[in-house]
Design a protein around this motif. Structure first.
Motif, PDB file in Angstrom:
ATOM      1  N   GLN A   1       0.822  -1.174   0.000  1.00  0.00           N
ATOM      2  CA  GLN A   1       0.000   0.000   0.000  1.00  0.00           C
ATOM      3  C   GLN A   1       0.870   1.243   0.000  1.00  0.00           C
ATOM      4  OE1 GLN A   1      -2.420  -0.272   3.517  1.00  0.00           O
ATOM      5  NE2 GLN A   1      -0.760   0.338   4.890  1.00  0.00           N
ATOM      6  N   VAL A   2       0.239   2.342  -0.300  1.00  0.00           N
ATOM      7  CA  VAL A   2       0.950   3.603  -0.411  1.00  0.00           C
ATOM      8  C   VAL A   2       1.278   4.132   0.978  1.00  0.00           C
ATOM      9  CG1 VAL A   2       0.814   5.973  -1.225  1.00  0.00           C
ATOM     10  CG2 VAL A   2      -0.136   4.115  -2.605  1.00  0.00           C
TER      11      VAL A   2
ATOM     12  N   GLY B   1       3.527   3.050  -4.375  1.00  0.00           N
ATOM     13  CA  GLY B   1       2.589   3.339  -5.435  1.00  0.00           C
ATOM     14  C   GLY B   1       3.277   4.003  -6.599  1.00  0.00           C
TER      15      GLY B   1
ATOM     16  N   ARG C   1       1.273   9.187 -10.931  1.00  0.00           N
ATOM     17  CA  ARG C   1      -0.153   9.125 -11.228  1.00  0.00           C
ATOM     18  C   ARG C   1      -1.001   9.947 -10.260  1.00  0.00           C
ATOM     19  NH1 ARG C   1      -2.281   4.756 -14.364  1.00  0.00           N
ATOM     20  NH2 ARG C   1      -4.160   4.955 -13.076  1.00  0.00           N
ATOM     21  N   TYR C   2      -0.416  10.355  -9.160  1.00  0.00           N
ATOM     22  CA  TYR C   2      -1.189  10.949  -8.081  1.00  0.00           C
ATOM     23  C   TYR C   2      -1.127  12.460  -8.097  1.00  0.00           C
ATOM     24  CZ  TYR C   2      -0.447   6.238  -6.185  1.00  0.00           C
ATOM     25  OH  TYR C   2      -0.386   4.877  -6.010  1.00  0.00           O
TER      26      TYR C   2
ATOM     27  N   TYR D   1      -0.908  15.719 -11.094  1.00  0.00           N
ATOM     28  CA  TYR D   1       0.024  14.599 -11.225  1.00  0.00           C
ATOM     29  C   TYR D   1       1.304  14.969 -11.958  1.00  0.00           C
ATOM     30  CZ  TYR D   1      -1.428  14.131 -16.106  1.00  0.00           C
ATOM     31  OH  TYR D   1      -1.661  14.359 -17.442  1.00  0.00           O
TER      32      TYR D   1
ATOM     33  N   SER E   1      -4.148  11.965  -3.995  1.00  0.00           N
ATOM     34  CA  SER E   1      -5.376  11.599  -4.668  1.00  0.00           C
ATOM     35  C   SER E   1      -5.028  10.681  -5.817  1.00  0.00           C
ATOM     36  CB  SER E   1      -6.108  12.834  -5.181  1.00  0.00           C
ATOM     37  OG  SER E   1      -7.181  12.470  -6.033  1.00  0.00           O
ATOM     38  N   SER E   2      -5.518   9.459  -5.753  1.00  0.00           N
ATOM     39  CA  SER E   2      -5.188   8.488  -6.784  1.00  0.00           C
ATOM     40  C   SER E   2      -5.826   8.802  -8.126  1.00  0.00           C
ATOM     41  CB  SER E   2      -5.582   7.080  -6.337  1.00  0.00           C
ATOM     42  OG  SER E   2      -6.968   6.997  -6.077  1.00  0.00           O
ATOM     43  N   SER E   3      -6.797   9.702  -8.135  1.00  0.00           N
ATOM     44  CA  SER E   3      -7.409  10.106  -9.394  1.00  0.00           C
ATOM     45  C   SER E   3      -6.479  10.956 -10.242  1.00  0.00           C
ATOM     46  CB  SER E   3      -8.702  10.879  -9.135  1.00  0.00           C
ATOM     47  OG  SER E   3      -8.433  12.167  -8.617  1.00  0.00           O
TER      48      SER E   3
ATOM     49  N   ASP F   1      -6.987  10.194  -0.780  1.00  0.00           N
ATOM     50  CA  ASP F   1      -7.080   8.764  -0.502  1.00  0.00           C
ATOM     51  C   ASP F   1      -6.180   8.295   0.627  1.00  0.00           C
ATOM     52  OD1 ASP F   1      -8.804   8.380  -2.797  1.00  0.00           O
ATOM     53  OD2 ASP F   1      -6.988   8.492  -4.040  1.00  0.00           O
ATOM     54  N   SER F   2      -5.038   8.899   0.770  1.00  0.00           N
ATOM     55  CA  SER F   2      -4.047   8.425   1.716  1.00  0.00           C
ATOM     56  C   SER F   2      -3.331   9.610   2.325  1.00  0.00           C
ATOM     57  CB  SER F   2      -3.055   7.484   1.017  1.00  0.00           C
ATOM     58  OG  SER F   2      -2.156   6.900   1.939  1.00  0.00           O
TER      59      SER F   2
END
Length: 124
Positions: free
Chosen positions: A1-2, A27, A31-32, A53, A99-101, A112-113
């Motif tokens: 996990q991140v 991760g 991409r984040y 990103y 944000s993983s989006s 997200d994390s």
């Protein structure tokens, strides 16, 4: 996990500068979208800054715009927050978040994390 790990917090006097760093592992950092948020005891977590990103878009909360600068180095999996002209009301625990989006958010719920936080104290 991140995993996100902040560093660089400390105590400075008003008007001075501080640089926070966040290293991301586990991760695909590029991409984040990344962000910095802060929290004072008894208050809600506040958005400070965000970066897309690629680093092509940056966002700042009204209270820090013109004083703080966010940047990222995708080769090093790091995001930084350069804080200049610090004020006593900048005192808070500063959190790195992702944000993983890949799209920056301006509210805590959009991330997200989170890192563990690093304390920034600005004295008068």
């Amino acid at each position: 996990q991140v995993q996100l790990v902040e560093s660089g917090g400390g105590t400075v006097q008003a008007g001075e500068s501080l640089r926070l760093s966040c290293t991301v592992s586990g991760g695909t950092f590029s991409r984040y979208a990344m962000g910095w948020l802060r929290q004072v005891p008894g208050k809600e977590r506040e958005f400070v800054s965000g970066i897309s990103y690629s680093g092509g878009n940056t966002y700042y909360g009204d209270s820090v715009k013109g004083r703080f600068t966010i940047s990222r180095d995708n080769a090093k999996n790091t995001v930084t927050l350069q804080m200049n002209s610090l004020r006593t009301d900048d005192t808070a625990v500063y959190y790195c978040a992702l944000s993983s989006s890949g799209i920056p958010h301006t509210v805590p719920q959009g991330f997200d994390s989170w890192g563990q936080g690093t304390q920034v104290t600005v004295s008068s």
